[in-house]
Structure formats: structure tokens, C-alpha cells
Scaffold this motif. Structure first.
Motif, mmCIF file in Angstrom:
data_model
loop_
_atom_site.group_PDB
_atom_site.id
_atom_site.type_symbol
_atom_site.label_atom_id
_atom_site.label_comp_id
_atom_site.label_asym_id
_atom_site.label_seq_id
_atom_site.Cartn_x
_atom_site.Cartn_y
_atom_site.Cartn_z
ATOM 1 N N LEU A 143 -0.175 -5.725 6.699
ATOM 2 C CA LEU A 143 -0.798 -5.136 5.522
ATOM 3 C C LEU A 143 -1.153 -6.178 4.471
ATOM 4 O O LEU A 143 -2.127 -6.003 3.729
ATOM 5 C CB LEU A 143 0.126 -4.067 4.923
ATOM 6 N N ARG A 144 -0.403 -7.275 4.388
ATOM 7 C CA ARG A 144 -0.770 -8.314 3.432
ATOM 8 C C ARG A 144 -2.107 -8.940 3.819
ATOM 9 O O ARG A 144 -2.952 -9.212 2.959
ATOM 10 C CB ARG A 144 0.311 -9.384 3.335
ATOM 11 N N LEU A 189 -4.753 -6.477 2.853
ATOM 12 C CA LEU A 189 -4.999 -6.493 1.407
ATOM 13 C C LEU A 189 -5.902 -7.662 1.032
ATOM 14 O O LEU A 189 -6.891 -7.489 0.305
ATOM 15 C CB LEU A 189 -3.677 -6.574 0.644
ATOM 16 N N SER A 229 -9.320 -6.963 2.204
ATOM 17 C CA SER A 229 -9.952 -5.907 1.413
ATOM 18 C C SER A 229 -10.454 -6.450 0.079
ATOM 19 O O SER A 229 -11.553 -6.097 -0.375
ATOM 20 C CB SER A 229 -8.957 -4.770 1.177
ATOM 21 N N ILE A 278 -1.420 -12.552 -4.651
ATOM 22 C CA ILE A 278 -0.945 -11.672 -3.581
ATOM 23 C C ILE A 278 0.240 -12.309 -2.877
ATOM 24 O O ILE A 278 1.259 -11.644 -2.613
ATOM 25 C CB ILE A 278 -2.084 -11.377 -2.587
ATOM 26 N N CYS A 282 -10.013 0.986 0.505
ATOM 27 C CA CYS A 282 -8.694 1.617 0.581
ATOM 28 C C CYS A 282 -8.213 1.569 2.021
ATOM 29 O O CYS A 282 -8.995 1.779 2.956
ATOM 30 C CB CYS A 282 -8.750 3.059 0.102
ATOM 31 N N ILE A 327 -3.021 0.734 0.374
ATOM 32 C CA ILE A 327 -3.725 -0.393 -0.239
ATOM 33 C C ILE A 327 -4.914 0.151 -1.011
ATOM 34 O O ILE A 327 -5.695 0.940 -0.481
ATOM 35 C CB ILE A 327 -4.211 -1.408 0.810
ATOM 36 N N TRP A 377 -5.863 -4.399 -7.648
ATOM 37 C CA TRP A 377 -5.402 -4.166 -6.280
ATOM 38 C C TRP A 377 -3.957 -3.698 -6.260
ATOM 39 O O TRP A 377 -3.198 -3.943 -7.203
ATOM 40 C CB TRP A 377 -5.571 -5.412 -5.402
ATOM 41 N N SER A 378 -3.598 -3.051 -5.188
ATOM 42 C CA SER A 378 -2.214 -2.633 -4.991
ATOM 43 C C SER A 378 -1.886 -2.598 -3.513
ATOM 44 O O SER A 378 -2.767 -2.380 -2.673
ATOM 45 C CB SER A 378 -1.966 -1.244 -5.594
ATOM 46 N N LEU A 379 -0.622 -2.813 -3.207
ATOM 47 C CA LEU A 379 -0.073 -2.631 -1.861
ATOM 48 C C LEU A 379 1.311 -2.051 -2.023
ATOM 49 O O LEU A 379 2.203 -2.695 -2.605
ATOM 50 C CB LEU A 379 -0.013 -3.945 -1.095
ATOM 51 N N ALA A 393 -4.337 5.090 -4.195
ATOM 52 C CA ALA A 393 -3.359 4.051 -3.849
ATOM 53 C C ALA A 393 -2.872 3.308 -5.086
ATOM 54 O O ALA A 393 -1.671 3.036 -5.241
ATOM 55 C CB ALA A 393 -3.973 3.079 -2.841
#
Length: 341
Positions: free
Chosen positions: A47-48, A51, A54, A137, A178, A187, A200-202, A289
Motif C-alpha cells: 500500500l505504501r 500511495l 497514486s 510518505i 482512491c 488511500i 493524501w492519506s493511508l 479515505a
């Protein structure tokens, strides 16, 4: 007398050998295909990485949005009318951004599902992710965050607030990505191409924050610029006639209006975001998200969580907030039949 044996002619030997090879081929090909299928099913994505990809995709798309506008090459046309009767415009900014964002993500992770607001036959295999993890990040997201590839659905909005884009109301324009895992948004990326700001978010980590205080008695409510009459009546019925209503373009912008953004960002501020007609999931997934990462909520008007696995249309309307008691907001909302409106 010696026992009788079976003698095969050279042709028979050849046929026998070929049959054996065929049997072995089918046996081994079945084993190999099963192993390959199992490998594909077990393929994980981090997922990192998603992100960082993205963010890179949203910025790349944003550059196209800005370039097309600066070159006055919008080539605006209509995709038709929305369900509410408003014009649904399409520009070269939408298409060029889509081509960059979609192809970059699919080239990097071809096995994941990617849904974009736009559809185009242009395939660009030259686009490749830089593999750079931005420092902010890398500092916030540590360790492995792997999920099965088949559980991932990516939603892209190559140009949110296209109507405002054609009117040069550029503060409303965003590009969004997303990532949902098993239907839940994990994300969110919202990029403002004309100020070069990216939120941004995770999971529970984000580079933006909620404001220190919000009002709910009554709240300041942000709504769509389109067909605001019915929404205004609905909001006043819920929170009273003294409720301040802000009209704005773009779902991404409306979510950002709930947050504490850097001083350089010229933004409206609101306490609650309400939408009472159908809305597409690429418009809202990234904002959902982001709000979740900050302890906020984006739900249907009936208080249901939105599933981001398949069908692109959210038919339940939405109410979004952060930093307030969301259930209290939901309790104040009057019944509303979206199918009739």
C-alpha cells in the motif's frame, strides 16, 4: 518353449512414445497452470507503493489539466445531461489527464482493477512509475503494508469540477485517486493542480489535519453549485433557517473545505458537506479515505458506509464531516427519497 512377447514395429514405438509425451505434457501443463493461477491469486501489492504511485499519478494528471487550460485547448463538448438535467462537459483536460493517470497505474500494477471517470482507447506503455517514495510518505508510513492484488480497486477522477474548469473557476479543480481494499477506502489523494497542493492519506496517516473546532448549532454546510435549491431547503429543514450554506464546485474541493489547509490555499471553510442526489464513486472515494484517516465520516443520508468495490454509482446521497459527532448530524436529517429526486 520361450514365452511369447509383444513386438512393436518402429511405427508402433513412435506412436507409443508420442502418446506418452502427450500424457506427460497434459499432466505437467495442468500442474504448471495450477501453480501459475495460485501465484496470481497470491500476488500482493504494497500500500505504501500504491500511495506513492497514486500521488505521482494525481500530480501527472494535474499537469495535463493545467497545460490544456493554459494552452486554451479545452475543446469542450458535452457527454450529455446528468440525471438532474445539468450539462455534463468533457474537455481535453479530462482526457489527457485520464490517459496519464490510468496508463501509469495500469502499467505499474496491471493485475489490479482501475476505474476512471473517463474512457479512452489510447494506450501508452511508455509511462512508468518513478519508484520514488516521497520523504513525507517514507517518514509517516513505515514497514510493509501488503494486501492481495485481487482485493484492490482504484478509483480515478482525472478532473473533478469540469464545469468550473470550463468557467476558469480553477480553485475548485482537483485530480483524485482512491485505493479501496475489499470495498473500504484506505488511500486517498486529492491534488489541486493550479496551486500544486496535494492532500493524501493511508490508513490513519495523512499529511493534512482537521481544524481545531467546528460548529454544529448550526453548522456551515457546503453543497454543490448545481441544483442548489432543493439542497438548501433540505439543509434548512435539518438545521434551521439560520444555517449558512456555501455553494462550491467539485466533491474533492468540498472535502478539503472541512480540513485545516496551509495558509496559501484559498479555500471556503465548512463544517459539513451534504449531497442529496446520485453521485459517482470516483468523485467521493478519495475524500472518504481522507476523512476516515482523520477520524471523520462520509456516509449515505441513511448513515450507511459506501462500498467501493464495483458499481460506480452511489445512490444514497452523502453527509460528510470530521471533528463533530456524526451521529447527531444524521439524526437531524429529514427523510429523503433520492429515486424521486
Amino acid at each position: 518353449m520361450a514365452p511369447m512377447g509383444i513386438r512393436l514395429s518402429p511405427l508402433g514405438v513412435a506412436v507409443f512414445c508420442l502418446l506418452g509425451v502427450a500424457v506427460l505434457y497434459h499432466l505437467y501443463s495442468g500442474v504448471i497452470s495450477n501453480h501459475l493461477a495460485a501465484f496470481r491469486q497470491r500476488r500482493n501489492v504494497d500500500l505504501r507503493d500504491l500511495l506513492a504511485l497514486s500521488v505521482e499519478a494525481a500530480i501527472l494528471g494535474g499537469k495535463e489539466v493545467k497545460r490544456v487550460h493554459e494552452e486554451k485547448g479545452l475543446q469542450e463538448k458535452s457527454k450529455g445531461k446528468t440525471r438532474e438535467g445539468a450539462n455534463d462537459p468533457l474537455t481535453m483536460g479530462d482526457l489527457e489527464s485520464h490517459r496519464k493517470m490510468y496508463n501509469l497505474i495500469k502499467n505499474t500494477f496491471p493485475e489490479i482493477t482501475v476505474n476512471s471517470e473517463e474512457h479512452d482507447s489510447v494506450v501508452d506503455k511508455s509511462l512508468s512509475w518513478s519508484r520514488v517514495i516521497p520523504s513525507e510518505i517514507a517518514e509517516k508510513i513505515t514497514g510493509q503494508n501488503e494486501v492481495p492484488a485481487e482485493s484492490v480497486t482504484v478509483w480515478i477522477d482525472p478532473l473533478d469540477a469540469t464545469q468550473e474548469y470550463t468557467e476558469s473557476l480553477l480553485k475548485y479543480v482537483t485530480t483524485m485517486v482512491c485505493v479501496a481494499v475489499d470495498g473500504k477506502p484506505v488511500i486517498g489523494v486529492i491534488h489541486k493542480p493550479f496551486t500544486d497542493f496535494t492532500a493524501w492519506s493511508l490508513g490513519q496517516e495523512a499529511n493534512v489535519h482537521a481544524r481545531s473546532s467546528y460548529s454544529t448549532t448550526p453548522p456551515k454546510v457546503i453543497i454543490s453549485r448545481s441544483h442548489s435549491g432543493q439542497v438548501k431547503s433540505y439543509v434548512h429543514e435539518a438545521f434551521g433557517n439560520s444555517t449558512t450554506i456555501v455553494q462550491a464546485g467539485g466533491a474533492g474541493y468540498k472535502v478539503l473545505s472541512l480540513l485545516d489547509l496551509p495558509a496559501g490555499e484559498s479555500m471556503d471553510q465548512a463544517d459539513v458537506y451534504i449531497h442529496i442526489t446520485f453521485i459517482k464513486k470516483w468523485d467521493i472515494c478519495a475524500g472518504d479515505a481522507l476523512l476516515r484517516a482523520l477520524g471523520g465520516h462520509m456516509m449515505t443520508l441513511k448513515g450507511e458506509e459506501i462500498d467501493y468495490r464495483d458499481a460506480p454509482l452511489n445512490k444514497g446521497g452523502l453527509v460528510a464531516s470530521v471533528g463533530v459527532e456524526h451521529k447527531d448530524l444524521l439524526d437531524k436529517l429529514p427523510p429523503w427519497d433520492l429515486e424521486k429526486h
